[in-house]
Motif scaffolding. Structure first.
Motif, short mmCIF file in Angstrom:
data_model
loop_
_atom_site.label_atom_id
_atom_site.label_comp_id
_atom_site.label_asym_id
_atom_site.label_seq_id
_atom_site.Cartn_x
_atom_site.Cartn_y
_atom_site.Cartn_z
N TYR A 54 -3.06 19.02 54.83
CA TYR A 54 -3.71 20.01 55.64
C TYR A 54 -4.94 20.52 54.98
N ASP A 86 2.69 24.13 65.83
CA ASP A 86 2.02 24.01 67.35
C ASP A 86 0.74 24.22 66.49
N GLU A 90 -5.49 19.19 67.38
CA GLU A 90 -5.92 17.77 67.94
C GLU A 90 -6.92 17.29 67.68
N GLU A 91 -8.15 16.11 67.62
CA GLU A 91 -9.52 15.70 68.33
C GLU A 91 -9.45 16.29 69.11
N ASP A 93 -10.22 19.37 69.65
CA ASP A 93 -9.66 20.76 70.64
C ASP A 93 -11.46 21.73 69.93
N LYS A 114 -10.92 15.15 64.36
CA LYS A 114 -9.56 14.65 63.86
C LYS A 114 -8.51 15.55 64.62
N SER A 115 -7.81 14.61 64.12
CA SER A 115 -5.74 14.95 64.48
C SER A 115 -5.33 15.10 63.55
N GLY A 116 -4.09 15.94 63.22
CA GLY A 116 -3.13 16.14 62.56
C GLY A 116 -3.76 16.24 61.78
#
Length: 420
Positions: A54, A86, A90-91, A93, A114-116
């Protein structure tokens, strides 16, 4: 990038520029009625690494021109699973900066690409929007002068100013229908895409020019004559052999246009550069008189000029502080020499003669040593070919820069007119 919009009457809740299929006033809402603003997580520094699953987003990821940017080596990765899931973004946001710093103004907007992959820390706020507002519309709204001022107004603090989710949620905005929001967002996105394309093109041209100059002046690349034959080998001459030092003082005090040497802007007016006069206008007798096409060395070092810049005066006849070294070439290809001084090819010599016991922000070099600086001397025909090639690259770069500036100004104007 022409808007199919029409000018409407100046009404408080109607924008100055509007697409013709829409009418009626926009609704006044609090941001808190449209979304909940959520603080990021206080991630523990001991779990940061140079790589990991991350990226912890910070204000440094907010591009001043808008949008997301990677920070390269400054990027912080989080390698622990010890945080609420949480906070994984996510893409699409939408985030904002809640702490004032050198990078990332309070109220700046960022759309997650991008997500995640990303987490947001406590200095950022996440907009959890409801069905009445589009994230992209709100992001563009946040770039307007009105909302930038409103976000800044909510901040408090002495050394570092902060805002809070509650204060942001209390800001009033004017909102049209979702259909109008979408059309405004799509239109501004097309303008933003064009700006990003031009910005990337400019960046690539700058890298190409820098690489080409380094290869040319290190002679990894050589030009040939019109018959395809090799030019003669280059010579190196000392600066004192091809130029003379200018030491003419402004004794009569009749020249009062004070110049300065900027590493990024070249030779410029001191008053305009510093937004004030630094020199004593009534006593410039000790300053050097600098003619157009003289070259000036500034011993002050910086990130963009690690041994100090050498720039050509293309402005006007003026005067400069005796802290600078002024020199003049006779019967030489000045454009060729100007390109040479844009490279780092001469830096090694400067570092070899510098006295590092002096001030840390200046090169301490004697005039005698400086005038021994090696200057490359290809034949005149090869100098001309080098100059023509690099000038063509410069022209493309300048044209792209002008296009980028115009597109940025166009977008700025749209932001002020498409929102209430």
């Amino acid at each position: 990038m022409e808007a199919t919009a029409e000018i409407t009457a100046a009404v408080k809740s109607v924008p100055a520029l509007r697409f013709p299929e829409f009418e009626g006033e926009w609704q006044s809402k609090k941001i808190g009625e449209l979304c909940k603003v959520k603080h990021g997580f206080a991630f523990k520094g001991e779990y940061f690494s140079d790589n990991g699953p991350y990226i912890v987003l910070t204000p440094g990821n907010f591009n001043p021109e808008g949008g997301f940017r990677y920070q390269g080596e400054k990027e912080k990765y989080y390698v622990s699973d010890d945080f609420p899931k949480d906070y994984i973004l996510e893409e699409g946001d939408l985030l904002t900066v809640m702490t004032e710093q050198a990078v990332g103004l309070i109220g700046s907007a960022l759309i997650v690409p991008k997500s995640g992959l990303f987490l947001h820390n406590q200095r950022l706020g996440l907009f959890q929007v409801n069905q009445d507002v589009e994230r992209k519309f709100l992001a563009y709204y946040m770039a307007t002068e009105y909302l930038r001022t409103e976000f800044s107004r909510t901040a408090a603090g002495t050394k570092v100013r902060h805002t809070s989710p509650q204060k942001i949620e209390g800001i009033s905005v004017q909102i049209p229908s979702l259909d109008e929001q979408k059309i405004i967002s799509d239109f501004l996105s097309s303008v933003t895409d064009k700006i990003q394309q031009l910005s990337k093109k400019k960046e690539l041209l700058e890298k190409y020019k820098k690489g080409a100059m380094q290869q040319i002046f290190s002679q990894q690349i050589r030009f040939k004559d019109d018959n395809g034959s090799d030019f003669p080998e280059w010579e190196d001459k000392k600066l004192v052999e091809v130029a003379k030092r200018v030491t003419q003082k402004n004794k009569s005090n009749d020249v009062n246009f004070v110049l300065t040497n900027s590493a990024t802007q070249g030779i410029v007016s001191q008053q305009e550069y510093f937004d004030k006069d630094i020199a004593n206008q009534e006593n410039l007798e000790g300053y050097y008189v600098v003619d157009v096409d003289d070259f000036i060395y500034n011993p002050r070092i910086s990130a963009t000029a690690p041994v100090g810049p050498i720039k050509r005066n293309k402005l006007v006849k003026g005067v400069m502080s005796p802290l600078y070294t002024v020199f003049r070439f006779e019967n030489r290809n000045l454009e060729f020499l100007e390109f040479f001084f844009e490279t780092t090819a001469w830096h090694k010599y400067m570092k070899s003669i510098a006295n590092y016991g002096a001030r840390h922000d200046r090169m301490s070099i004697t005039n005698e040593d400086f005038l021994k600086l090696p200057i490359p001397q290809p034949c005149k025909e090869e100098q001309k070919k080098i100059t023509e090639f690099l000038t063509a690259v410069d022209n493309k770069l300048n044209y792209t820069s002008k296009q980028l500036e115009q597109a940025q100004q166009f977008k700025k104007g749209l932001l002020q007119q498409l929102f209430v």
